[in-house]
Design a protein around this motif. Structure first.
Motif, short mmCIF file in Angstrom:
data_model
loop_
_atom_site.label_atom_id
_atom_site.label_comp_id
_atom_site.label_asym_id
_atom_site.label_seq_id
_atom_site.Cartn_x
_atom_site.Cartn_y
_atom_site.Cartn_z
N ASP A 1 -34.52 18.15 -12.26
CA ASP A 1 -35.55 17.62 -11.37
C ASP A 1 -35.09 16.41 -10.55
N SER A 2 -33.85 16.02 -10.69
CA SER A 2 -33.38 14.82 -10.00
C SER A 2 -33.14 15.13 -8.52
N THR A 3 -33.48 14.16 -7.64
CA THR A 3 -33.28 14.30 -6.19
C THR A 3 -32.18 13.39 -5.68
N VAL A 4 -31.40 12.83 -6.59
CA VAL A 4 -30.31 11.94 -6.18
C VAL A 4 -29.29 12.75 -5.37
N GLY A 5 -28.90 12.22 -4.20
CA GLY A 5 -27.91 12.89 -3.35
C GLY A 5 -28.45 13.99 -2.48
N ALA A 6 -29.75 14.26 -2.60
CA ALA A 6 -30.33 15.33 -1.78
C ALA A 6 -30.33 14.91 -0.32
N PRO A 7 -29.96 15.80 0.62
CA PRO A 7 -29.94 15.44 2.04
C PRO A 7 -31.35 15.23 2.57
N ALA A 8 -31.46 14.45 3.65
CA ALA A 8 -32.75 14.25 4.31
C ALA A 8 -33.18 15.56 4.98
N ASP A 9 -34.46 15.57 5.40
CA ASP A 9 -35.00 16.80 5.99
C ASP A 9 -34.23 17.22 7.23
N ASP A 10 -33.87 16.25 8.11
CA ASP A 10 -33.15 16.63 9.33
C ASP A 10 -31.76 17.14 9.01
N LYS A 11 -31.10 16.53 8.01
CA LYS A 11 -29.79 17.02 7.61
C LYS A 11 -29.89 18.38 6.95
N ARG A 12 -30.96 18.60 6.19
CA ARG A 12 -31.16 19.90 5.55
C ARG A 12 -31.36 20.99 6.62
N ALA A 13 -32.13 20.65 7.65
CA ALA A 13 -32.35 21.63 8.72
C ALA A 13 -31.05 21.92 9.47
N LEU A 14 -30.25 20.87 9.68
CA LEU A 14 -28.97 21.06 10.37
C LEU A 14 -28.03 21.92 9.54
N ALA A 15 -28.02 21.69 8.24
CA ALA A 15 -27.17 22.50 7.37
C ALA A 15 -27.62 23.96 7.37
N THR A 16 -28.95 24.14 7.36
CA THR A 16 -29.47 25.52 7.39
C THR A 16 -29.09 26.21 8.69
N ALA A 17 -29.22 25.46 9.79
CA ALA A 17 -28.85 26.04 11.09
C ALA A 17 -27.38 26.38 11.15
N ASP B 1 -25.47 27.18 8.60
CA ASP B 1 -25.23 28.37 7.78
C ASP B 1 -25.67 29.65 8.50
N LEU B 2 -26.84 29.56 9.17
CA LEU B 2 -27.32 30.76 9.90
C LEU B 2 -26.40 31.09 11.07
N ALA B 3 -25.90 30.04 11.73
CA ALA B 3 -25.00 30.29 12.85
C ALA B 3 -23.72 30.95 12.38
N GLY B 4 -23.22 30.52 11.22
CA GLY B 4 -22.03 31.15 10.68
C GLY B 4 -22.23 32.61 10.35
N ILE B 5 -23.48 32.98 10.02
CA ILE B 5 -23.76 34.38 9.68
C ILE B 5 -23.95 35.23 10.94
N PHE B 6 -24.74 34.71 11.89
CA PHE B 6 -25.14 35.54 13.03
C PHE B 6 -24.24 35.40 14.26
N LEU B 7 -23.43 34.33 14.36
CA LEU B 7 -22.59 34.15 15.54
C LEU B 7 -21.61 35.30 15.75
N PRO B 8 -20.91 35.79 14.73
CA PRO B 8 -20.01 36.94 14.97
C PRO B 8 -20.74 38.16 15.51
N PHE B 9 -21.95 38.42 14.98
CA PHE B 9 -22.71 39.57 15.49
C PHE B 9 -23.12 39.36 16.94
N PHE B 10 -23.47 38.11 17.29
CA PHE B 10 -23.87 37.83 18.67
C PHE B 10 -22.69 38.01 19.63
N LEU B 11 -21.52 37.52 19.23
CA LEU B 11 -20.35 37.68 20.09
C LEU B 11 -19.98 39.15 20.26
N LEU B 12 -20.08 39.91 19.20
CA LEU B 12 -19.79 41.35 19.29
C LEU B 12 -20.76 42.04 20.24
#
Length: 597
Positions: free
Chosen positions: A104-120, A122-133
């Motif tokens: 249950d510890s939140t020590v070291g957890a990224p802030a909301d904006d950093k979490r959203a950036l990390a999610t974006a 990760d999604l870009a790494g997944i979908f960018l190759p398909f978009f380029l193709l």
């Protein structure tokens, strides 16, 4: 089933092992470990030195209690350091430490904006190759479609809207009849030409004539050009050809127009690489499509070029481009009609002499005439006029044919102006006396690279030129230099271009037209280059003797009409420009002198 349930119940309800010391404090208050942050190398060094007492594994960090009461945390978002700590705990040996989980510890957890950036990320790494193709596939699909454009209703343009080109219209008339009523031709076993090749210089109206052909027979019009078949993707050019003919067959009856077809070039076999191989494959596919492997019923391929020598030989054989239509430059009557067409779209004032404009534009294409009319409107607007007058059109013609007024007269000395005036007066005098053409205007205002200009036009375009006309032309070219000799007893360098043209015309008379003094009919144009030197030397000697004879006649004309020559030169010096009518008046007012035998 009962045993399994009991086992799970026993596991879920088993008492949690007791934690003591630093581990207990870490479980109760993990925030006390957030004061100091260290990197993973410090944690590993403390593990090797045996200074670690307890490690709590939170979802995003490791909380560490070291010897001497030191507390810190290490950010571990990916769990890399946690796996190393677990492996170290298994082999702790003489330096054991407590290892437990803090879910249950939140020590070291990224802030909301950093979490959203990390999610974006990760999604870009997944979908960018398909978009380029998908983008590459779309670009290739769009490229395969090419630049072909289907015009559904070209019927607004017919042969009646094309001025001139009578010979080309007549040659295309049977194609119009075939597309309108093909059964009449099929009954006797005839078929329409597969391809029509339009040959002509730039701006003569090949594209307009192809549109008029489609409009005349009520067919659809598909337009593309030779450069559209090339592509940066290997193999796409061949697909473009297939797609183009497939579109044409679906839209039959239609006219498939390929402008600048010489852009496809010729097949080669020099082995220059894949680019050359791709070019050859494109031409081969075009040959196959036109050769009847597929039924092209109702599809007429019309190619246009002014470089027929650049076309592949196989493309020109019967069954492909088996009809050649030469689109010629308009004659004087057609040029007058073209001037009436374009000038009718402008706001004009005064009388516009379209016939004179036509005479002044011998050898110009309809596109050039359209440019002249538009330039006349620009000249009028630049001068502050609200309408276009005849003078503006004359100015536009002189600018197009000779060049802009360059203002060089300011740098000319008076003696040079007199030489230029006498020189141009000589040209005008010979033309007026011998009746070679009509003098439109003489001026000593410099234009382009010329210090003076004498405009001489023909009443009609000449297809066949007589020997006498050629001799008059040569005398007119020599008139400027002979006028300088008659007045100043010394010629200038201003006749260099005149001498070049006169020499070329005299050599053609001797070597090509059979007008030499010995009456020889052999043409030097029939000789290969390696055998032509001796024959050319003979022709040059005869041409030089012809120039000498015509030059003597021109000198005698200058002496006979010396009064008219001086009058034209004086008027040029006074007014800088003299009209053709005024030249005729000055020649008529001064009778020729009778020379002693």
């Amino acid at each position: 089933m009962l045993i399994a349930i009991f086992f799970v119940y026993q596991r879920d309800t088993a008492p949690e092992p007791s934690l003591g010391g630093a581990a207990h404090d870490m479980r109760q208050s993990p925030k006390d470990w957030t004061g100091v942050e260290k990197d993973g190398s410090s944690l590993l060094r403390d593990l090797r030195d045996g200074r670690i007492e307890a490690v709590g594994m939170a979802p995003h960090a490791l909380l560490v209690s070291a010897a001497g009461g030191e507390r810190y945390f290490v950010v571990d978002g990916r769990g890399s350091f946690a796996s190393l700590v677990v492996a170290e705990a298994k082999t702790a040996g003489a330096h054991p430490f407590q290892l437990f989980v803090l879910p249950d510890s939140t020590v070291g957890a990224p802030a909301d904006d950093k979490r959203a950036l990390a999610t974006a990320r990760d999604l870009a790494g997944i979908f960018l190759p398909f978009f380029l193709l998908a983008l590459i596939v779309y670009a290739m699909r769009d490229s395969i479609g090419g630049g072909a454009k289907v015009v559904e209703k070209p019927a607004g343009i017919g042969f009646g809207d094309v001025i001139g080109a009578g010979e080309a219209k007549h040659a295309l008339q049977d194609i119009v009849d075939y597309l309108k009523d093909s059964s009449r031709y099929r009954d006797i076993g005839a078929r329409a030409p597969c391809g029509v090749l339009m040959l002509g210089g730039p701006g003569v109206g090949k594209t307009l004539l192809a549109k008029a052909l489609a409009g005349e027979c009520g067919a659809r019009f598909i337009a593309t050009n030779g450069s559209e078949f090339t592509s940066k993707f290997y193999g796409v050019g061949v697909q473009k050809v297939k797609k183009l003919f497939e579109t044409a067959r679906k839209n039959a009856p239609c006219i498939l127009f390929i402008d600048e077809i010489d852009g496809i070039a010729k097949r080669t076999s020099s082995g220059a690489g894949p680019a050359e191989s791709e070019s050859n494959r494109i031409i081969n596919q075009l040959l196959v499509e036109m050769d009847g492997f597929e039924a092209n019923e109702g599809v007429i391929v019309v190619g246009a070029t002014n470089l027929a020598d650049n076309l592949d030989e196989a493309l020109l054989r019967e069954g492909r481009f088996d009809r050649r239509v030469h689109v010629k430059l308009p004659d004087v009557r057609d040029r007058g009609a073209i001037f009436r067409l374009y000038a009718g779209k402008l706001r004009t004032e005064g009388d516009i002499d379209h016939d004179q404009l036509a005479r002044l534009t011998t050898g110009l294409s309809p596109a050039t005439i359209a440019h002249i009319v538009n330039h006349a409107a620009l000249v009028a607007a630049r001068a502050g006029s609200r309408s276009v007058a005849m003078g503006h059109l004359m100015e536009a013609i002189e600018t197009t044919r000779i060049g802009e007024l360059n203002g060089a007269e300011r740098a000319l000395r008076e003696r040079e102006r007199r030489y230029i005036a006498v020189h141009e007066a000589g040209h005008a005098l010979v033309s007026a006396v011998l009746g070679y053409g009509k003098v439109e205007k003489v001026t000593i205002l410099p234009r382009g690279g010329a210090l003076g200009v004498t405009l001489v036009t023909q009443e009609e375009d000449q297809t066949l030129v007589l020997r006498s006309d050629m001799e008059k032309h040569i005398q007119m070219l020599l008139g400027g230099r002979n006028a300088e000799l008659a007045v100043f007893d010394e010629a200038s360098s201003g006749a260099s271009q005149d001498l070049q043209q006169a020499s070329k015309l005299a050599l053609d008379m001797v070597g090509r037209y059979g007008f030499g003094e010995d009456g020889a009919l052999f043409s030097i144009g029939a000789l290969p280059a390696q055998h032509a030197s001796r024959q050319i030397a003979v022709a040059v000697r005869q041409a030089n003797r012809m120039l000498d004879g015509l030059n003597l006649q021109c000198q005698q004309l200058m002496r006979t009409h010396r009064g008219a020559l001086d009058a034209i030169a004086d008027e040029l010096l006074a007014n800088e420009t003299v009209s053709g009518e005024r030249v005729q008046e000055l020649v008529a007012q001064r009778a020729p002198l009778a020379l002693a035998a």
